[in-house]
Scaffold this active site. Structure first.
Site, PDB file in Angstrom:
ATOM      1  N   LYS A  93     -11.131  -0.610 -16.073  1.00 33.56           N
ATOM      2  CA  LYS A  93     -11.665  -2.080 -15.689  1.00 33.56           C
ATOM      3  C   LYS A  93     -12.045  -3.000 -17.010  1.00 33.56           C
ATOM      4  O   LYS A  93     -11.976  -4.078 -16.788  1.00 33.56           O
ATOM      5  CB  LYS A  93     -13.005  -1.763 -14.864  1.00 33.56           C
ATOM      6  CG  LYS A  93     -12.662  -0.962 -13.426  1.00 33.56           C
ATOM      7  CD  LYS A  93     -11.694  -2.075 -12.458  1.00 33.56           C
ATOM      8  CE  LYS A  93     -11.587  -1.676 -11.039  1.00 33.56           C
ATOM      9  NZ  LYS A  93     -10.626  -2.165 -10.308  1.00 33.56           N
TER      10      LYS A  93
ATOM     11  N   TYR B 110     -12.607   5.080 -14.758  1.00 36.82           N
ATOM     12  CA  TYR B 110     -12.805   3.692 -14.081  1.00 36.82           C
ATOM     13  C   TYR B 110     -13.438   2.570 -15.095  1.00 36.82           C
ATOM     14  O   TYR B 110     -12.811   1.476 -15.126  1.00 36.82           O
ATOM     15  CB  TYR B 110     -13.715   4.145 -12.876  1.00 36.82           C
ATOM     16  CG  TYR B 110     -14.326   2.741 -12.001  1.00 36.82           C
ATOM     17  CD1 TYR B 110     -13.347   2.600 -11.152  1.00 36.82           C
ATOM     18  CD2 TYR B 110     -15.232   2.061 -12.255  1.00 36.82           C
ATOM     19  CE1 TYR B 110     -13.423   1.300 -10.099  1.00 36.82           C
ATOM     20  CE2 TYR B 110     -15.514   1.058 -11.263  1.00 36.82           C
ATOM     21  CZ  TYR B 110     -14.620   0.756 -10.352  1.00 36.82           C
ATOM     22  OH  TYR B 110     -14.875  -0.132  -9.674  1.00 36.82           O
TER      23      TYR B 110
ATOM     24  N   ASP C  84       4.717   2.713  -4.348  1.00 41.86           N
ATOM     25  CA  ASP C  84       3.579   3.315  -5.123  1.00 41.86           C
ATOM     26  C   ASP C  84       3.627   2.596  -6.379  1.00 41.86           C
ATOM     27  O   ASP C  84       4.548   2.456  -7.155  1.00 41.86           O
ATOM     28  CB  ASP C  84       4.287   4.620  -5.469  1.00 41.86           C
ATOM     29  CG  ASP C  84       3.265   5.498  -6.645  1.00 41.86           C
ATOM     30  OD1 ASP C  84       2.269   4.708  -6.840  1.00 41.86           O
ATOM     31  OD2 ASP C  84       3.658   6.483  -7.127  1.00 41.86           O
TER      32      ASP C  84
ATOM     33  N   ASP D 215       0.665  -1.187  -0.060  1.00 44.65           N
ATOM     34  CA  ASP D 215      -0.096   0.008  -0.045  1.00 44.65           C
ATOM     35  C   ASP D 215       0.758   1.320   0.123  1.00 44.65           C
ATOM     36  O   ASP D 215       2.185   1.226   0.453  1.00 44.65           O
ATOM     37  CB  ASP D 215      -0.929   0.074   1.299  1.00 44.65           C
ATOM     38  CG  ASP D 215      -2.127   0.792   0.996  1.00 44.65           C
ATOM     39  OD1 ASP D 215      -3.308   0.197   1.007  1.00 44.65           O
ATOM     40  OD2 ASP D 215      -2.247   2.079   1.086  1.00 44.65           O
TER      41      ASP D 215
END
Length: 262
Positions: free
Chosen positions: A162, A158, A65, A39
């Site tokens: 995706k 997004y 990152d 993370d």
């Protein structure tokens, strides 16, 4: 919980987030030997790592990152150096972008979605795929969305990334099968996570949606545990003949067709 993941070395990106954190604890409860948590926030990773250790697994928090190729390479190297192999990758890391109309969409928001959802999926898949191929196989799992089946307003980046990820998952599944590597995607509908809360205008509205979510025939939003359980199944030997699959976890949202009376 059982021991479906007994002895496995599992890497989870977005390990400090809602879905990633619950998936990590679920993996530990299912018998994973070690869970590598990635993370950008050390503070977010710390409590998850503690819960993983408490569940009997060995947590390795990695602050990195993944929006850069170098960050992806670092995660692959550190996981391999720590454990010598990786059995499962679960990529849940996401960009916390609020919905933005297409004509107002900043270049930075678009680039961030591409970097973390699409580019990172490629770099992590190739990197961990090489590690898995050298060790007899493994499982690559990705977080998709029902946005691959239809666009929502304000979610152009997004939706595009995706949808592209679904194509990448299928391509990897075909090419990596001879190496004993399975590749699948879990596509949730609305999940009660901090990212979804960016779309809601008030705490009162969020509480109402938790109690009654009419969009889904099952009448509720998904919890992070719903998604984590799907990942745990696909990571296990119970899914040994499943690859190139998009497992939809949406409470029936995409199964329904609206009528004028609805």
């Amino acid at each position: 919980m059982g021991v479906r993941l007994a002895g496995k070395i599992i890497v989870i990106t977005g390990g400090g987030g809602g879905i990633g954190g619950v998936t990590a604890v679920t993996a530990a409860a299912e018998g994973a030997k070690a869970v590598v948590l990635a993370d950008v926030s050390a503070a977010a990773l710390a409590p998850v790592a503690e819960r993983v250790d408490s569940a009997g697994s060995e947590a390795l928090p990695v602050v990195v990152d993944l929006g850069t190729p170098a960050g992806c390479a670092e995660l692959v190297e550190r996981a391999q150096a720590a454990h010598g192999r990786v059995d499962v990758l679960v990529h849940t890391a996401a960009v916390p972008n609020a919905p933005t109309g297409f004509l107002s969409l900043p270049d930075t928001a678009w680039a961030g979605e591409v970097a973390l959802t699409l580019n990172a999926s490629f770099h992590l898949g190739r990197g961990f795929g090489r590690v898995m191929a050298a060790n007899g196989g493994g499982v690559l799992l990705y977080t998709g969305s029902i946005a691959t089946m239809g666009a929502g307003r304000g979610l152009a980046g997004y939706t595009a990334t995706k949808t592209g990820l679904l194509g990448l998952v299928r391509a990897m599944a075909v090419e990596l099968a001879p190496h004993g590597i399975r590749v699948n995607m879990v596509s949730p509908g609305a999940v009660d996570t901090p990212r979804y809360r960016l779309r809601i205008t008030s705490d009162t509205e969020m509480r109402r949606l938790r109690e009654h979510f009419p969009v889904a025939p099952l009448g509720r939003m998904a919890t992070p545990q719903d998604v984590a359980d799907a990942f745990a199944f696909l990571a296990s030997d119970a899914a040994s003949y499943i690859t190139g699959h998009n497992l939809v976890v949406d409470g029936g949202t995409t199964a329904q067709v609206k009528t004028p009376d609805d």
